[in-house]
Design a protein around this motif. Structure first.
Motif, PDB file in Angstrom:
ATOM      1  N   PHE A  71       0.893  -1.170   0.000  1.00 16.26           N
ATOM      2  CA  PHE A  71       0.000   0.000   0.000  1.00 16.26           C
ATOM      3  C   PHE A  71       0.920   1.206   0.000  1.00 16.26           C
ATOM      4  O   PHE A  71       1.509   1.528   1.027  1.00 16.26           O
ATOM      5  N   HIS A 130       4.216   0.939   1.902  1.00 17.81           N
ATOM      6  CA  HIS A 130       4.026   0.047   3.038  1.00 17.81           C
ATOM      7  C   HIS A 130       3.926  -1.391   2.500  1.00 17.81           C
ATOM      8  O   HIS A 130       2.990  -1.735   1.778  1.00 17.81           O
ATOM      9  N   VAL A 135       2.898  -4.798   2.777  1.00 15.43           N
ATOM     10  CA  VAL A 135       1.894  -5.416   3.655  1.00 15.43           C
ATOM     11  C   VAL A 135       1.916  -6.944   3.593  1.00 15.43           C
ATOM     12  O   VAL A 135       1.674  -7.626   4.583  1.00 15.43           O
ATOM     13  N   PRO A 172      -1.359 -11.193  14.716  1.00 18.10           N
ATOM     14  CA  PRO A 172      -1.695  -9.913  15.343  1.00 18.10           C
ATOM     15  C   PRO A 172      -2.362  -8.940  14.369  1.00 18.10           C
ATOM     16  O   PRO A 172      -2.285  -9.107  13.155  1.00 18.10           O
ATOM     17  N   SER A 173      -3.007  -7.924  14.933  1.00 15.04           N
ATOM     18  CA  SER A 173      -3.667  -6.903  14.135  1.00 15.04           C
ATOM     19  C   SER A 173      -2.658  -6.207  13.221  1.00 15.04           C
ATOM     20  O   SER A 173      -1.550  -5.895  13.645  1.00 15.04           O
ATOM     21  N   GLY A 174      -3.038  -6.026  11.975  1.00 15.33           N
ATOM     22  CA  GLY A 174      -2.149  -5.363  11.030  1.00 15.33           C
ATOM     23  C   GLY A 174      -1.155  -6.292  10.367  1.00 15.33           C
ATOM     24  O   GLY A 174      -0.303  -5.847   9.594  1.00 15.33           O
ATOM     25  N   SER A 175      -1.248  -7.601  10.642  1.00 15.96           N
ATOM     26  CA  SER A 175      -0.254  -8.511  10.082  1.00 15.96           C
ATOM     27  C   SER A 175      -0.547  -8.858   8.624  1.00 15.96           C
ATOM     28  O   SER A 175       0.281  -9.466   7.957  1.00 15.96           O
ATOM     29  N   GLY A 176      -1.716  -8.471   8.125  1.00 13.78           N
ATOM     30  CA  GLY A 176      -1.989  -8.683   6.707  1.00 13.78           C
ATOM     31  C   GLY A 176      -2.991  -9.785   6.405  1.00 13.78           C
ATOM     32  O   GLY A 176      -3.167 -10.172   5.253  1.00 13.78           O
ATOM     33  N   LYS A 177      -3.694 -10.267   7.429  1.00 13.68           N
ATOM     34  CA  LYS A 177      -4.635 -11.380   7.221  1.00 13.68           C
ATOM     35  C   LYS A 177      -5.772 -10.976   6.289  1.00 13.68           C
ATOM     36  O   LYS A 177      -6.090 -11.698   5.341  1.00 13.68           O
ATOM     37  N   SER A 178      -6.365  -9.823   6.576  1.00 16.56           N
ATOM     38  CA  SER A 178      -7.482  -9.382   5.716  1.00 16.56           C
ATOM     39  C   SER A 178      -6.994  -9.128   4.301  1.00 16.56           C
ATOM     40  O   SER A 178      -7.663  -9.485   3.328  1.00 16.56           O
ATOM     41  N   THR A 179      -5.852  -8.495   4.190  1.00 17.39           N
ATOM     42  CA  THR A 179      -5.314  -8.185   2.869  1.00 17.39           C
ATOM     43  C   THR A 179      -5.089  -9.473   2.078  1.00 17.39           C
ATOM     44  O   THR A 179      -5.396  -9.530   0.881  1.00 17.39           O
ATOM     45  N   GLU A 227      -8.484  -6.823  -3.587  1.00 15.82           N
ATOM     46  CA  GLU A 227      -7.236  -6.053  -3.703  1.00 15.82           C
ATOM     47  C   GLU A 227      -6.418  -6.704  -4.812  1.00 15.82           C
ATOM     48  O   GLU A 227      -6.425  -7.918  -4.954  1.00 15.82           O
ATOM     49  N   GLU A 261     -12.588 -12.873   9.857  1.00 11.49           N
ATOM     50  CA  GLU A 261     -13.060 -12.626  11.227  1.00 11.49           C
ATOM     51  C   GLU A 261     -14.588 -12.608  11.297  1.00 11.49           C
ATOM     52  O   GLU A 261     -15.198 -11.618  11.711  1.00 11.49           O
TER      53      GLU A 261
HETATM   54  N1  LIG Z   1      -6.628   0.197   1.863  1.00 12.04           N
HETATM   55  C1  LIG Z   1      -5.485   0.302   2.574  1.00 12.04           C
HETATM   56  N2  LIG Z   1      -4.656   1.345   2.365  1.00 12.04           N
HETATM   57  C2  LIG Z   1      -3.509   1.481   3.048  1.00 12.04           C
HETATM   58  N3  LIG Z   1      -3.085   0.611   3.984  1.00 12.04           N
HETATM   59  C3  LIG Z   1      -3.858  -0.454   4.252  1.00 12.04           C
HETATM   60  C4  LIG Z   1      -5.109  -0.647   3.572  1.00 12.04           C
HETATM   61  N4  LIG Z   1      -5.671  -1.778   4.036  1.00 12.04           N
HETATM   62  C5  LIG Z   1      -4.822  -2.258   4.966  1.00 12.04           C
HETATM   63  N5  LIG Z   1      -3.731  -1.476   5.117  1.00 12.04           N
HETATM   64  C6  LIG Z   1      -2.587  -1.716   6.003  1.00 12.04           C
HETATM   65  O1  LIG Z   1      -2.080  -2.987   5.715  1.00 12.04           O
HETATM   66  C7  LIG Z   1      -1.685  -3.653   6.891  1.00 12.04           C
HETATM   67  C8  LIG Z   1      -2.370  -4.983   6.963  1.00 12.04           C
HETATM   68  O2  LIG Z   1      -3.753  -4.763   7.149  1.00 12.04           O
HETATM   69  P1  LIG Z   1      -4.790  -5.943   7.303  1.00 12.04           P
HETATM   70  O3  LIG Z   1      -6.126  -5.324   7.405  1.00 12.04           O
HETATM   71  O4  LIG Z   1      -4.571  -6.934   6.224  1.00 12.04           O
HETATM   72  O5  LIG Z   1      -4.369  -6.572   8.686  1.00 12.04           O
HETATM   73  P2  LIG Z   1      -5.118  -7.669   9.535  1.00 12.04           P
HETATM   74  O6  LIG Z   1      -4.129  -8.726   9.824  1.00 12.04           O
HETATM   75  O7  LIG Z   1      -6.355  -8.098   8.865  1.00 12.04           O
HETATM   76  O8  LIG Z   1      -5.452  -6.876  10.875  1.00 12.04           O
HETATM   77  P3  LIG Z   1      -6.735  -6.986  11.816  1.00 12.04           P
HETATM   78  O9  LIG Z   1      -6.529  -8.167  12.707  1.00 12.04           O
HETATM   79  O10 LIG Z   1      -6.702  -5.701  12.583  1.00 12.04           O
HETATM   80  O11 LIG Z   1      -7.941  -7.104  10.956  1.00 12.04           O
HETATM   81  C9  LIG Z   1      -2.014  -2.731   8.038  1.00 12.04           C
HETATM   82  O12 LIG Z   1      -0.821  -2.084   8.441  1.00 12.04           O
HETATM   83  C10 LIG Z   1      -2.981  -1.750   7.464  1.00 12.04           C
HETATM   84  O13 LIG Z   1      -2.835  -0.506   8.066  1.00 12.04           O
END
Ligand SMILES: Nc1ncnc2c1ncn2[C@@H]1O[C@H](COP(=O)(O)OP(=O)(O)OP(=O)(O)O)[C@@H](O)[C@H]1O
Ligand SMILES: [Mg+2]
Lengths: 214, 268
Positions: free
Chosen positions: B37, B40, B42, B61-68, B77, B188
């Motif tokens: 991103f 960044h 990810v 952990p939160s922000g580790s990229g699971k959703s992405t 994406e 989630e």
């Molecule tokens: N659309 C976006 N634009 C910029 N950065 C993004 C975007 N979506 C996610 N990120 C960043 O990418 C990283 C991974 O995000 P992601 O949502 O995949 O984490 P996650 O593991 O699902 O976290 P959570 O447990 O909080 O849901 C994070 O640092 C987030 O800030």
């Protein structure tokens, strides 16, 4: 008062033209607004650019200027159309920019998850807009669009300036004969107010009927 | 005689071998996936193979990229670099092919994302009719069957806002299943639910896993992972740090990062 009653046929004819202008240009503006709004939220940069340019251009020019330019400019480039048709098209294009902006704000008010879920199910951009996003967006912009409708009704009176004999022009003509501006223009004003009140009533009903349950 | 034996042996062995191969074939195949991103980074060099019928839990952990990662799998994406194959087919960039891929990959969101203006039944019928061209009657029959399967048959005519969170999420699962996807992604699915509704959604997911659906599930529900997952994938800072069978992962994680994470999650 007799100035009004003596000339009811002229007023009636003017009112009919005003209603025609209003209905036809609002229909055109709705279609135009839908197309431009769709372009402005589309994933294609070129389309977004065209949509933005359209809105910026038309919102930044006075309607009267556009009407005069169209009525006198179009014949210059060989495009001949009746005055009322030209006025209808110009008002539709102009108000279309405002409707597009209202719709776009409605689309932005729909949570992004809605469009995402639609795309995740395999709906393409047009399908998700049409079946998921726009129906929800419309419900949130009924009031603003009602206001645009009222503004459009009032704006049709500018067509008088380029020779369309609608309600305001009709009132003006009667006044030239009778020289009683107060009753004559109060009468015309009441007719506009009745149209606006009807619009307000309809939007209120629609809003209550279609309120989104969240 | 010799030739006959070969043929004979061939028939005998080809069948089961072929079947075994089919079964082991990766339904999802992610190779060297990177995602940025801006600047960044990810997702970093993600390799992930999910066999047909396999259930993989992604944790981290939160922000580790699971959703992405999930969103890259159905191309909500776009991937920065690397390869994603679903059932052997590379994820297309856009257009009709992309819509088809998305239709094959069901997705369930944390926030349900049911269409607010449509009844539960219409939510489920929309995509099969518009994307797959299924008739209204058939779509409705499938929708009602699915609603019964997730236990909310009597809610068919209601709007989403009239349902509890657990019911909404079950409706969302039914909506995804109506497309007969090859893969289901869950991001989630129970995090937005009141605790007493988590179980009803997990039960549906466990049943789905038992029915042989290929699933990638981002969740911190250890109970679900232990009951239904074949593998747990632990992500941290955009990387897959550890992959293990659920009991092994929760009892004896091999990396410090996983140990630390589990210590934090389990004390809460
Ligand atoms: N659309 C976006 N634009 C910029 N950065 C993004 C975007 N979506 C996610 N990120 C960043 O990418 C990283 C991974 O995000 P992601 O949502 O995949 O984490 P996650 O593991 O699902 O976290 P959570 O447990 O909080 O849901 C994070 O640092 C987030 O800030
Ligand atoms: Mg997430």
């Amino acid at each position: 008062m007799s100035a009004l009653l003596d000339h009811l046929p002229e007023f009636w004819q003017g009112l009919i033209v005003t209603l025609q202008l209003t209905a036809a240009s609002f229909a055109g503006a709705a279609v135009m607004g839908l197309v431009i709004a769709a372009m402005r939220v589309s994933p294609v940069p070129v389309l977004r650019g065209i949509g933005t340019a359209y809105v910026e251009t038309l919102q930044n020019l006075p309607l009267l200027v556009l009407l005069v330019l169209a009525v006198f400019g179009l014949p210059e480039i060989g495009l001949q159309a009746g005055l009322q048709v030209t006025a209808t098209v110009v008002i539709a294009l102009y108000e279309g920019a405002y409707i597009a902006e209202a719709l776009r704000s409605g689309v932005n008010a729909v949570s992004s998850g809605q469009g995402e879920a639609a795309r995740a199910l395999g709906l393409n951009f047009t399908q998700s807009l049409r079946h998921v996003v726009l129906p929800q967006a419309l419900r949130t912009v009924i009031q603003p669009i009602g206001n645009i409708f009222i503004a459009l009704t009032m704006n049709t009176s500018l067509a008088a300036a380029v020779g369309v004999v609608e309600l305001t022009a009709a009132a003006n003509r009667v006044n030239l004969l009778e020289a009683q501006p107060i009753p004559i223009f109060v009468g015309a004003g009441v007719a506009y107010a009745v149209i606006a009140a009807c619009a307000g009533f309809v939007t209120g009903r629609l809003e209550r009927r279609l309120a989104v349950v969240r | 005689m010799y030739g006959n034996t070969l043929t004979y042996a061939g028939i005998i062995h080809y069948g089961p071998l072929y079947l075994r191969f089919r079964k082991k074939m990766a339904m999802i195949r992610v190779q060297g996936l990177n995602k940025w991103f801006g600047d960044h980074h990810v997702l970093r060099d993600i390799d992930l193979h999910v066999a047909q019928g396999e259930v993989v839990v992604v944790i981290g952990p939160s922000g580790s990229g699971k959703s992405t990662l999930c969103r890259c799998l159905n191309r909500l994406e776009s991937a920065g670099s690397g390869e994603i194959l679903i059932d052997g087919v590379p994820a297309p960039v856009e257009g009709r092919e992309l819509a088809r891929l998305r239709a094959d990959v069901g997705m369930v969101f944390q926030s349900f994302n049911l269409f607010q203006h449509k009844t539960v039944l219409d939510n489920i019928m929309l995509a099969p009719m518009k994307v797959r061209g299924v008739s209204r009657a058939e779509a409705e029959k499938t929708a009602r069957d699915l609603l019964a399967r997730v236990g909310i048959a009597e809610q068919a005519g209601k709007l989403p806002a009239q349902l509890s969170g657990g019911q909404q999420q079950r409706a969302a699962i039914a909506r995804a299943l109506a497309m007969r996807p090859k893969v289901m992604l869950f991001d989630e699915p129970t995090s937005a639910l009141d605790p007493e509704m988590v179980g009803e959604v997990l039960d549906v997911m466990v049943q789905l896993a038992a029915d042989g659906m290929t699933m990638v599930v981002v969740t911190h529900e250890m109970g679900f992972a232990r009951r239904a997952a074949d593998r747990v994938v632990f992500m941290d800072d955009g990387q897959i740090v550890e992959t293990a069978e659920p009991n092994a992962f929760f009892e004896s994680p091999t990396t410090d990062r996983a140990r630390n994470f589990l210590a934090k999650v389990l004390t809460h």
